[in-house]
Design a protein around this motif. Structure first.
Motif, mmCIF file in Angstrom:
data_model
loop_
_atom_site.group_PDB
_atom_site.id
_atom_site.type_symbol
_atom_site.label_atom_id
_atom_site.label_comp_id
_atom_site.label_asym_id
_atom_site.label_seq_id
_atom_site.Cartn_x
_atom_site.Cartn_y
_atom_site.Cartn_z
ATOM 1 N N GLU A 1 0.849 -1.187 0.000
ATOM 2 C CA GLU A 1 0.000 0.000 0.000
ATOM 3 C C GLU A 1 0.888 1.240 0.000
ATOM 4 O O GLU A 1 1.681 1.443 0.923
ATOM 5 C CB GLU A 1 -0.911 0.019 1.229
ATOM 6 N N VAL A 2 0.773 2.057 -1.039
ATOM 7 C CA VAL A 2 1.565 3.280 -1.114
ATOM 8 C C VAL A 2 0.641 4.485 -0.929
ATOM 9 O O VAL A 2 -0.509 4.472 -1.373
ATOM 10 C CB VAL A 2 2.321 3.385 -2.463
ATOM 11 N N SER A 3 1.140 5.504 -0.265
ATOM 12 C CA SER A 3 0.324 6.692 -0.011
ATOM 13 C C SER A 3 1.183 7.935 -0.122
ATOM 14 O O SER A 3 2.325 7.972 0.353
ATOM 15 C CB SER A 3 -0.322 6.620 1.377
ATOM 16 N N ALA A 4 0.632 8.953 -0.786
ATOM 17 C CA ALA A 4 1.323 10.234 -0.921
ATOM 18 C C ALA A 4 1.162 11.020 0.377
ATOM 19 O O ALA A 4 0.069 11.124 0.926
ATOM 20 C CB ALA A 4 0.749 11.019 -2.101
ATOM 21 N N LEU A 5 2.263 11.586 0.860
ATOM 22 C CA LEU A 5 2.252 12.351 2.099
ATOM 23 C C LEU A 5 2.817 13.740 1.862
ATOM 24 O O LEU A 5 3.707 13.926 1.023
ATOM 25 C CB LEU A 5 3.103 11.654 3.171
ATOM 26 N N ALA A 6 2.313 14.709 2.603
ATOM 27 C CA ALA A 6 2.950 16.023 2.611
ATOM 28 C C ALA A 6 4.292 15.883 3.318
ATOM 29 O O ALA A 6 4.429 15.088 4.249
ATOM 30 C CB ALA A 6 2.073 17.037 3.349
ATOM 31 N N GLN A 7 5.292 16.642 2.865
ATOM 32 C CA GLN A 7 6.601 16.525 3.500
ATOM 33 C C GLN A 7 6.538 16.865 4.988
ATOM 34 O O GLN A 7 7.246 16.276 5.798
ATOM 35 C CB GLN A 7 7.622 17.431 2.798
ATOM 36 N N ALA A 8 5.664 17.803 5.360
ATOM 37 C CA ALA A 8 5.535 18.186 6.765
ATOM 38 C C ALA A 8 5.031 17.039 7.628
ATOM 39 O O ALA A 8 5.181 17.069 8.851
ATOM 40 C CB ALA A 8 4.599 19.390 6.900
ATOM 41 N N GLU A 9 4.434 16.027 7.009
ATOM 42 C CA GLU A 9 3.843 14.916 7.756
ATOM 43 C C GLU A 9 4.701 13.658 7.714
ATOM 44 O O GLU A 9 4.317 12.631 8.281
ATOM 45 C CB GLU A 9 2.452 14.605 7.197
ATOM 46 N N GLN A 10 5.878 13.707 7.061
ATOM 47 C CA GLN A 10 6.642 12.482 6.846
ATOM 48 C C GLN A 10 7.071 11.822 8.168
ATOM 49 O O GLN A 10 6.941 10.608 8.334
ATOM 50 C CB GLN A 10 7.861 12.750 5.950
ATOM 51 N N GLU A 11 7.573 12.620 9.113
ATOM 52 C CA GLU A 11 8.026 12.035 10.378
ATOM 53 C C GLU A 11 6.854 11.581 11.232
ATOM 54 O O GLU A 11 6.892 10.508 11.846
ATOM 55 C CB GLU A 11 8.884 13.037 11.143
ATOM 56 N N ALA A 12 5.801 12.386 11.276
ATOM 57 C CA ALA A 12 4.633 12.026 12.085
ATOM 58 C C ALA A 12 4.013 10.725 11.587
ATOM 59 O O ALA A 12 3.561 9.892 12.385
ATOM 60 C CB ALA A 12 3.608 13.154 12.058
ATOM 61 N N ALA A 13 3.983 10.528 10.279
ATOM 62 C CA ALA A 13 3.418 9.310 9.717
ATOM 63 C C ALA A 13 4.238 8.092 10.113
ATOM 64 O O ALA A 13 3.687 7.029 10.425
ATOM 65 C CB ALA A 13 3.335 9.428 8.192
ATOM 66 N N LEU A 14 5.563 8.241 10.127
ATOM 67 C CA LEU A 14 6.429 7.123 10.512
ATOM 68 C C LEU A 14 6.316 6.822 12.002
ATOM 69 O O LEU A 14 6.152 5.678 12.417
ATOM 70 C CB LEU A 14 7.885 7.442 10.154
ATOM 71 N N ARG A 15 6.397 7.862 12.813
ATOM 72 C CA ARG A 15 6.381 7.650 14.264
ATOM 73 C C ARG A 15 4.984 7.279 14.750
ATOM 74 O O ARG A 15 4.847 6.562 15.745
ATOM 75 C CB ARG A 15 6.887 8.901 14.980
ATOM 76 N N GLY A 16 3.953 7.760 14.065
ATOM 77 C CA GLY A 16 2.590 7.428 14.452
ATOM 78 C C GLY A 16 2.112 6.076 13.955
ATOM 79 O O GLY A 16 1.062 5.597 14.367
ATOM 80 N N GLY A 17 2.886 5.463 13.046
ATOM 81 C CA GLY A 17 2.548 4.126 12.583
ATOM 82 C C GLY A 17 1.565 4.059 11.435
ATOM 83 O O GLY A 17 1.088 2.979 11.095
ATOM 84 N N SER A 18 1.252 5.193 10.801
ATOM 85 C CA SER A 18 0.327 5.134 9.669
ATOM 86 C C SER A 18 0.995 4.566 8.419
ATOM 87 O O SER A 18 0.315 4.134 7.493
ATOM 88 C CB SER A 18 -0.250 6.520 9.372
ATOM 89 N N VAL A 19 2.347 4.581 8.380
ATOM 90 C CA VAL A 19 3.097 3.893 7.327
ATOM 91 C C VAL A 19 4.239 3.129 7.986
ATOM 92 O O VAL A 19 4.694 3.478 9.074
ATOM 93 C CB VAL A 19 3.661 4.871 6.267
ATOM 94 N N ASP A 20 4.690 2.072 7.319
ATOM 95 C CA ASP A 20 5.809 1.284 7.836
ATOM 96 C C ASP A 20 7.148 1.869 7.406
ATOM 97 O O ASP A 20 8.143 1.777 8.133
ATOM 98 C CB ASP A 20 5.710 -0.158 7.329
#
Length: 307
Positions: A123-142
């Motif tokens: 599953e691939v998802s486009a992210l805003a650059q401002a959200e890249q770390e939050a997405a990783l640390r929050g677990g929404s992407v692996d």
């Protein structure tokens, strides 16, 4: 409550930051995002919930009664999400979730993954650059294709390639006949603010409408390509770097397999630990591809005009 549960945890965290600081500028600084982006997020959240979270025009910033109620609920949802993220995850998940920031092209790797692991969805998802770390640390992407720098605490990252910067100007601008541009050539130009990478499209709209110039990574210039604008390579401006990052504590077998795909390992080659890749020499991407020098522009020969 059910409506709030449908809101992305990242946006809830941003709202909580403003509610705690009661100051948009300080909250934006703590989140490492622009104040404008934070304000737009809060406005969108208010529109989505159909309530006012902050008292309009209040100085200093004040929560409404609805805002205080939402703050309590948001804290509970964030705590629940963080508690879930702390639970041990299976070594091999059924699905691998990979994010990517604007300008990164992942189609080659998704195609190889589908051929090599047809029974394991990617599953691939486009992210805003401002959200890249939050997405990783929050677990929404692996894993996520990020632009460096990022906070490396608890994070593994493999640098992949560097992106050369380009300057974008109107098609009829005198700089459009240059093969390469230096900062000295822009001494008299009005430079649009491109510090917020997620707002580059708006900056290029301003260049098209009002003139001036904008300096952006090559891939973003291609992503927001317009027929009335041209871009030329910049000299003397630092490159940006794209890396593949993931939480160090969640280096699963699937994560290792995807690293192998990105690194170009053959299907039959043995997997090596991610850390072993750190000293491998990085290949330069071919000209004209993401991160490489743009291919030469075909045009009539002209003498480079100095300033």
């Amino acid at each position: 409550m059910s409506r709030l549960e449908s809101i992305d945890v990242v946006r809830l965290r941003w709202f909580v930051a403003v509610a705690q600081e009661l100051h948009f500028a300080r909250a934006a600084k703590s989140l490492h995002i622009s104040r404008q982006k934070l304000s737009h997020t809060v406005i969108d959240l208010e529109n989505e919930l159909g309530i006012k979270l902050f008292v309009p025009g209040a100085q200093p910033t004040q929560l409404t009664a609805d805002g205080r109620q939402v703050l309590e609920q948001a804290r509970e949802l964030i705590a629940r999400a963080e508690s879930g993220a702390q639970r041990p995850e299976p070594e091999a998940a059924a699905v691998l979730r990979v994010g990517f920031v604007p300008g990164v092209t992942v189609s080659k790797w998704t195609r190889i993954w589908a051929e090599r692991f047809p029974d394991t969805p990617l599953e691939v998802s486009a992210l805003a650059q401002a959200e890249q770390e939050a997405a990783l640390r929050g677990g929404s992407v692996d894993m996520c294709f990020v632009r460096l720098p990022i906070d490396r605490e608890g994070m593994s990252a493999i640098p992949l390639y560097r992106e050369v910067p380009v300057v974008v100007v109107q098609k009829e601008h005198p700089l459009s006949v240059f093969d390469e541009v230096r900062m000295a050539d822009l001494a008299d130009e009005r430079l649009q603010d491109t510090s917020d990478v997620d707002a580059v499209g708006g900056a290029l709209e301003l260049v098209a409408a009002a003139g001036g110039a904008a300096i952006v990574p090559h891939s973003l210039a291609r992503l927001h390509h317009r027929r009335d604008l041209v871009y030329r390579p910049m000299l003397g401006v630092p490159d940006t770097e794209v890396a593949l990052a993931w939480p160090a504590g969640r280096t699963t077998d699937l994560v290792e397999e995807f690293i192998g795909v990105v690194r170009g390992r053959s299907e039959r080659s043995s997997r090596s630990p991610a850390g072993a890749d750190k000293n491998e020499p990085r290949k330069k991407p071919p000209a004209g591809k993401a991160g490489g020098r743009p291919a030469p522009v075909k045009k009539k020969p002209s003498r480079r005009r100095g300033r």
